[in-house]
Design an enzyme around this catalytic site. Structure first.
Site, PDB file in Angstrom:
ATOM      1  N   LEU A 113       0.855  -1.167   0.000  1.00 57.51           N
ATOM      2  CA  LEU A 113       0.000   0.000   0.000  1.00 57.51           C
ATOM      3  C   LEU A 113       0.897   1.225   0.000  1.00 57.51           C
ATOM      4  O   LEU A 113       1.983   1.206   0.595  1.00 57.51           O
ATOM      5  CB  LEU A 113      -0.905   0.023   1.243  1.00 57.51           C
ATOM      6  CG  LEU A 113      -1.888  -1.134   1.422  1.00 57.51           C
ATOM      7  CD1 LEU A 113      -2.603  -0.999   2.764  1.00 57.51           C
ATOM      8  CD2 LEU A 113      -2.893  -1.191   0.280  1.00 57.51           C
ATOM      9  N   ASP A 114       0.462   2.298  -0.648  1.00 58.91           N
ATOM     10  CA  ASP A 114       1.225   3.539  -0.623  1.00 58.91           C
ATOM     11  C   ASP A 114       1.402   4.009   0.820  1.00 58.91           C
ATOM     12  O   ASP A 114       0.608   3.670   1.701  1.00 58.91           O
ATOM     13  CB  ASP A 114       0.508   4.628  -1.417  1.00 58.91           C
ATOM     14  CG  ASP A 114       0.469   4.337  -2.910  1.00 58.91           C
ATOM     15  OD1 ASP A 114       1.302   3.553  -3.380  1.00 58.91           O
ATOM     16  OD2 ASP A 114      -0.409   4.903  -3.587  1.00 58.91           O
ATOM     17  N   LYS A 115       2.407   4.815   1.042  1.00 58.28           N
ATOM     18  CA  LYS A 115       2.710   5.321   2.379  1.00 58.28           C
ATOM     19  C   LYS A 115       1.482   5.920   3.051  1.00 58.28           C
ATOM     20  O   LYS A 115       1.206   5.648   4.228  1.00 58.28           O
ATOM     21  CB  LYS A 115       3.819   6.374   2.296  1.00 58.28           C
ATOM     22  CG  LYS A 115       4.136   7.046   3.621  1.00 58.28           C
ATOM     23  CD  LYS A 115       5.191   8.129   3.457  1.00 58.28           C
ATOM     24  CE  LYS A 115       5.452   8.852   4.765  1.00 58.28           C
ATOM     25  NZ  LYS A 115       6.466   9.937   4.620  1.00 58.28           N
ATOM     26  N   THR A 158      -1.708   5.489   2.235  1.00 59.17           N
ATOM     27  CA  THR A 158      -2.911   4.662   2.174  1.00 59.17           C
ATOM     28  C   THR A 158      -2.904   3.717   3.367  1.00 59.17           C
ATOM     29  O   THR A 158      -1.914   3.035   3.613  1.00 59.17           O
ATOM     30  CB  THR A 158      -2.960   3.832   0.873  1.00 59.17           C
ATOM     31  OG1 THR A 158      -2.932   4.718  -0.244  1.00 59.17           O
ATOM     32  CG2 THR A 158      -4.224   2.989   0.812  1.00 59.17           C
TER      33      THR A 158
END
Length: 335
Positions: free
Chosen positions: A154-156, A158
């Site tokens: 997951l993105d930082k 998110t």
């Protein structure tokens, strides 16, 4: 941190029609990730000569890729608190906090999820996965020696459900599920604008933005990679909406790019939206997959985070109206 150097040699097999060089390499080897293939230091040769990734290849062509990857050996464990949704001998499922980076990278080798995993399971956690090479293609991950236990990311900024493999067999099986799109991934988001329809599907190929390598953009079907995002409006507010999103593919920044291009950027997205003083309103709400050991279908949920509730309260509108199924205690944890 060290450097892993490698070489890939391929001979193009019979095809119905020519395809791009990078597409052919990605589809015929697991030794190199797409992110590494895109690095400026990576050398790609076609029939002995340097070539662009967009060059079309034909049957009998010889491809050579010379590359290097950062190798995060000797990662130090850190006592970083984790919100655990489920754990057994095969996997760990957490509700990743917003702001946590999943794995180390250049200039960022501390305070990541991998550091927390090494602290939790010991240095042998990395060693036990060193020889594994099968990974989730769509997440652009390299071998577990570089990304121990990580089968998707997951993105930082998110938050939400993220699963970690605890052994080689689990890593192999979970990676195959993500690669073959047999998992179910559901997100929730707060997106700008008024939606004309209650639900819709966005199918747009994605590629790196040629003007900014840190961004992605939509493109013609002849370029990039196929991506499909399905959304449903759970509640339309004044100027924004709460969405339920089913991710059918898992390309980098897929939801953020698709919604932005559709005219509905996610609130708090500084890359694909506008600086609005908010934090990214994107949350991995549900993940469904098969147990690596039993084959039983299992489902994990992470309830709506407080930042969503706070934003909804700030609008002076009821945060739970129409979304009770997302916020009730029964909708959290492991089914």
């Amino acid at each position: 941190m060290g450097v892993k150097e490698g070489r890939v040699d391929l001979v193009v097999e019979p095809m119905e029609h020519p395809v791009r060089l990078d597409v052919y390499v990605a589809g015929h080897t697991d030794l190199i990730s797409r992110s590494t293939l895109s690095e400026t230091e990576t050398v790609i040769q076609l029939n002995g000569k340097a070539s662009k990734k967009s060059k079309l290849v034909r049957e009998g062509d010889h491809i050579t890729v010379l590359y290097s990857e950062n190798f995060f050996a000797g990662i130090e464990g850190e006592a970083i608190p984790l919100t655990i949704l489920y754990e057994d001998e095969d996997l760990l499922v957490i509700n990743k906090e917003q702001g946590m980076v999943v794995h180390p990278a250049n200039g960022n080798t501390e305070h990541t999820l991998v550091n927390a995993l090494v602290h939790r399971y010991g240095e042998r956690f990395c060693e036990e996965l060193m020889d594994e090479t099968e990974v989730e293609e769509e997440a652009d991950l390299s071998s577990p020696a570089v990304r121990p236990g990580i089968v998707h990311r997951l993105d930082k900024d998110t938050s939400g459900v993220l699963v970690v493999a605890r052994n080689r067999i689990s890593h192999r099986q979970l990676s195959a599920q993500f690669k073959n799109h047999t998992t179910k991934k559901v997100y929730i988001a707060l997106a700008r604008g008024t939606f004309k329809t209650k639900q819709g599907t966005i199918e747009k190929h994605l590629k790196r933005d040629p003007k900014d390598r840190k961004k992605f953009t939509t493109c013609d079907d002849t370029e990039g990679r196929y991506a499909k995002t399905e959304y449903q409006v759970l509640r339309q507010y004044s100027g924004f909406a709460l969405l339920r999103i089913v991710l059918h593919t898992g390309r980098t920044h897929q939801i953020r790019v698709h919604l932005s291009k559709a005219g509905h950027p996610i609130i708090g997205d500084p890359i694909y939206g506008k600086e609005d003083g908010q934090t990214l309103m994107l949350h991995a709400f549900l993940l469904e997959l098969d147990s690596p050991s039993t084959g039983t279908r299992i489902r994990f949920r992470a309830k709506m985070p407080e930042r969503f509730r706070s934003y909804l309260r700030s609008t002076r509108l009821p945060a739970n109206s129409g979304v009770r199924s997302l916020s009730s205690p029964a909708a959290t944890g492991h089914d």
